[in-house]
Design a protein around this motif. Sequence first.
Motif, short mmCIF file in Angstrom:
data_model
loop_
_atom_site.label_atom_id
_atom_site.label_comp_id
_atom_site.label_asym_id
_atom_site.label_seq_id
_atom_site.Cartn_x
_atom_site.Cartn_y
_atom_site.Cartn_z
N MET A 81 0.72 -1.25 -0.13
CA MET A 81 -0.20 0.13 0.03
C MET A 81 0.79 1.31 0.00
SD MET A 81 -3.34 0.67 1.78
CE MET A 81 -3.30 2.26 0.63
N GLY A 82 1.93 0.88 0.62
CA GLY A 82 2.79 2.25 0.65
C GLY A 82 3.97 2.68 -0.18
N ARG A 83 3.97 1.61 -1.03
CA ARG A 83 5.30 1.75 -2.12
C ARG A 83 4.95 2.92 -3.02
NH1 ARG A 83 3.65 -3.83 -5.01
NH2 ARG A 83 5.20 -4.53 -3.55
N SER A 84 3.77 3.44 -3.31
CA SER A 84 3.61 4.43 -4.15
C SER A 84 4.23 5.83 -3.64
CB SER A 84 2.28 4.60 -4.65
OG SER A 84 1.52 4.91 -3.39
N ALA A 85 4.57 5.53 -2.24
CA ALA A 85 5.29 6.91 -2.00
C ALA A 85 6.80 7.08 -2.60
CB ALA A 85 5.63 6.87 -0.40
N ILE B 61 0.05 10.62 -6.17
CA ILE B 61 0.43 9.71 -4.85
C ILE B 61 -0.80 9.85 -3.87
CG2 ILE B 61 1.81 9.08 -2.86
CD1 ILE B 61 4.10 10.18 -4.58
N ASN B 62 -1.53 8.96 -3.40
CA ASN B 62 -2.49 8.97 -2.74
C ASN B 62 -2.17 9.04 -1.38
OD1 ASN B 62 -4.90 8.75 -1.15
ND2 ASN B 62 -6.11 7.61 -2.46
N ILE B 63 -1.48 10.32 -0.82
CA ILE B 63 -1.07 10.55 0.49
C ILE B 63 -1.90 10.08 1.52
CG2 ILE B 63 0.15 11.90 1.98
CD1 ILE B 63 1.57 13.27 -0.60
N PRO B 64 -3.22 10.87 1.54
CA PRO B 64 -4.25 10.38 2.87
C PRO B 64 -4.56 9.03 3.02
CG PRO B 64 -4.94 12.24 1.29
CD PRO B 64 -3.75 11.53 0.67
N ASP B 65 -4.59 8.26 1.87
CA ASP B 65 -4.91 6.77 2.20
C ASP B 65 -3.57 5.88 2.72
OD1 ASP B 65 -7.27 6.78 1.05
OD2 ASP B 65 -7.11 5.40 -0.46
N LEU C 112 6.78 9.04 3.87
CA LEU C 112 8.14 8.42 3.14
C LEU C 112 8.90 8.07 4.53
CD1 LEU C 112 9.34 7.59 0.79
CD2 LEU C 112 10.39 9.81 0.49
N SER C 113 9.09 9.14 5.27
CA SER C 113 9.86 8.86 6.36
C SER C 113 9.78 7.42 7.24
CB SER C 113 10.28 9.81 7.42
OG SER C 113 10.48 11.09 6.54
N PRO C 114 8.43 7.36 7.68
CA PRO C 114 8.32 6.05 8.36
C PRO C 114 8.39 4.73 7.48
CG PRO C 114 6.30 7.50 8.31
CD PRO C 114 7.26 8.19 7.68
N LEU C 115 8.10 5.05 6.12
CA LEU C 115 8.09 3.68 5.46
C LEU C 115 9.80 3.50 5.06
CD1 LEU C 115 5.80 4.51 2.44
CD2 LEU C 115 5.80 2.53 3.89
#
Lengths: 520, 211
Positions: free
Chosen positions: A320-324, A393-397, A360-363
């Motif tokens: 889910m997070g990779r698009s960051a 990038i769907n940052i809120p999601d 991005l930082s926590p990822l």
Amino acid sequence: MSTFLGMPSLPVFGTGNLHAAESFPTAAHRELGNAQLRANLGHATHTIRDKRLQVVSELPDWEQLRDAGSAIKESVMARLPELLEQFEQNFTARGGVIHWARDAGEANDIVAGLIRDTGETEVVKVKSMATQEIGLNEYLEEQGITAFETDLAELIVQLDHDKPSHILVPAIHKNRTEIRDIFLREMPGADPALTDNPAVLAMAARAHLRRKFLTAKVAVSGANFALADSGTLAVVESEGNGRMCLTLPETLITVMGVEKLLPTWQDLEVFMQLLPRSSTGERMNPYTSLWTGVTDGDGPRNVHLVLLDNGRSAALADEMGRSALHCIRCSACMNVCPVYERTGGHAYGSTYPGPIGAILSPLLTGIESEENSSLPYASSLCGACYDACPVKINIPDILVHLRSVDVDSKRGKKKLPSQMDVGMKAASWALSSGKRLGLVEKGLPLGRLAAGPDHKITKLPGIAAGWTQSRDIPAPPQKSFRDWWAKEHHGPETGGTNAPARGTARADAHLNAQDKEDGA
Amino acid sequence: MSAREDILGRIRSALRDAPVAPQIPRAYRTSSELDHDALIHLLVDRLVDYKARVCVLDAAEVPERIAELLADARSYVIPAGLDPDWTAGPHFAPDGDRRRVDSVSAPLTVAELDGVDAVVTGSAVAVAETGTIILDGSPNQGRRAISLVPDYHICVVNAADIAGILPEALRRIDGTRPLTMISGPSATSDIELERVEGVHGPRILDVIIAR
Ligand code: SF4
């Protein structure tokens, strides 16, 4: 393409300037007290925001470009190993040398080693997020190598021994008077009659750096894009300091995250339209330099590229997070973010501030990294960042997703239900039925008592204390909306003084039906 | 294990859900419908917006205009492959006097370039919509350093080389050449977002569009 057959490995997280020294709430609390910072920031973000909107609205195909940009990046992530190998082959075939770095420490070692090999102890630097992320300047200093930042804003920050607070305009938090004072204090030979006129200050920086540019033997840069099918690197800039560093020295060392690839030369036509308009709000930035390995007689003879993982593979593992990792560092999201606008970039601790930094930082470090686990909460989820992002990038999601990862990881650690768990349970009980909510709302006047005579609640107990740490809550109203509505309208049947419109009758009917459904 | 193998392994492992690369929707514009005159008009408008100075001339008028623009320059540099007609005539000093000639085989040093007041180059392609001029290191544009170090850049754009939008322009270019995309003179907005022209690159950009 080769298929991976080995054991799936555990994610390996990034190191370097990705962690805050303190949590976001603590840092934000302090930064919120700085009125000068807020004034400077508000002015700057609103200016860029307006410019961006204007140049974006000039393009009839902006949404199509965003769609293409988003799909290109998604395809890069899906094909990353193959594209990296293709890029390596093409870059190397044209005389470039590639180095791979697992983390910040390894990347710093490689760069320092390459500089030492040249016998030089000074390098000029083009502003780069990757080298900030790995803390290269500090490391080089320990090794007896001086790195001169050449971007005006980076120079200001470096001279002031401060940290950047924005990824595009790192000195956004300083105004002209502060900058003049920094120059007078820290720039050797600065004219004591220096005024705070931006043109005068820019010329002082030009004079200060000119000799460095003309004599530097080694330069260090980042890269905005790398094209796999040609082995080409690109740097996008304004001042010409980039061109100076990329073309005059004998040795050029570039540090770049593995996610910066684009598959083909053709893809550049998409990103060179998306990036300048999103970042500075210009149709095109003044200068873009592109180089493919070494060119005989033009530019550096020794061209190196350090390809950096530093947690990117870990971010990639989060489906889910990779698009960051699609982020092209345009900074549009921070310029529209109400939280960033008030706290500034320093509150985020990491090299990457604002909405993108909050994911991005926590990822990159793992959500279990204590200092970064609060970042996904540093948002109102208003969605402005998603609308502004040129690569969608769907940052809120992803923020919501990371909040749940954080809650899960914390729950995994403690056995007892937390205050948050208890609170959420209570809320779900109350919110699941209109009757129950009505009951809870009867307690509102109690809140007014807690607020005291100025009608502000400045301190909440327990876990809610975090909420009031940097803001006051207005006292709750004397009665709930529900009570007010009932009193004003007496319902459609009773034909109250303010005869209800059709819509309100339906709303009441709906509320009643819900109560029945709940069996209340 | 080498760092390379390690990193590629980590990435493959991260992709064990085997995401499928999507089709790239390229519904964005790849050509503009502007005619010759409209292209010139748009390019002029955009360059002026960036504080470049622009004039549109017939090809035959170019040398005289260059001579005028160079009148105050104590010295200037040209790439060896510059159209010889552009700097031919009585106004132009012979090589080695006021005029320096740079080439890959006989490059000027950086210090020599720093002592030069102006530079005259041709260009590869221009983009009307964004006000961008692309140099690709061809002999009439020379090494990247010559259009960077002198304070004043005079750049000649052939009207036939003007593309409407960026995709059209990039499709005319070989991406493996050393490329410089120029949109106006060097500029900074780092102090309170106030734009200041001329920081490290040329402070003045004069564009001559030759019909
Ligand atoms: S997340 Fe999107 S808007 Fe934010 S910096 Fe990255 S590309 Fe720009």
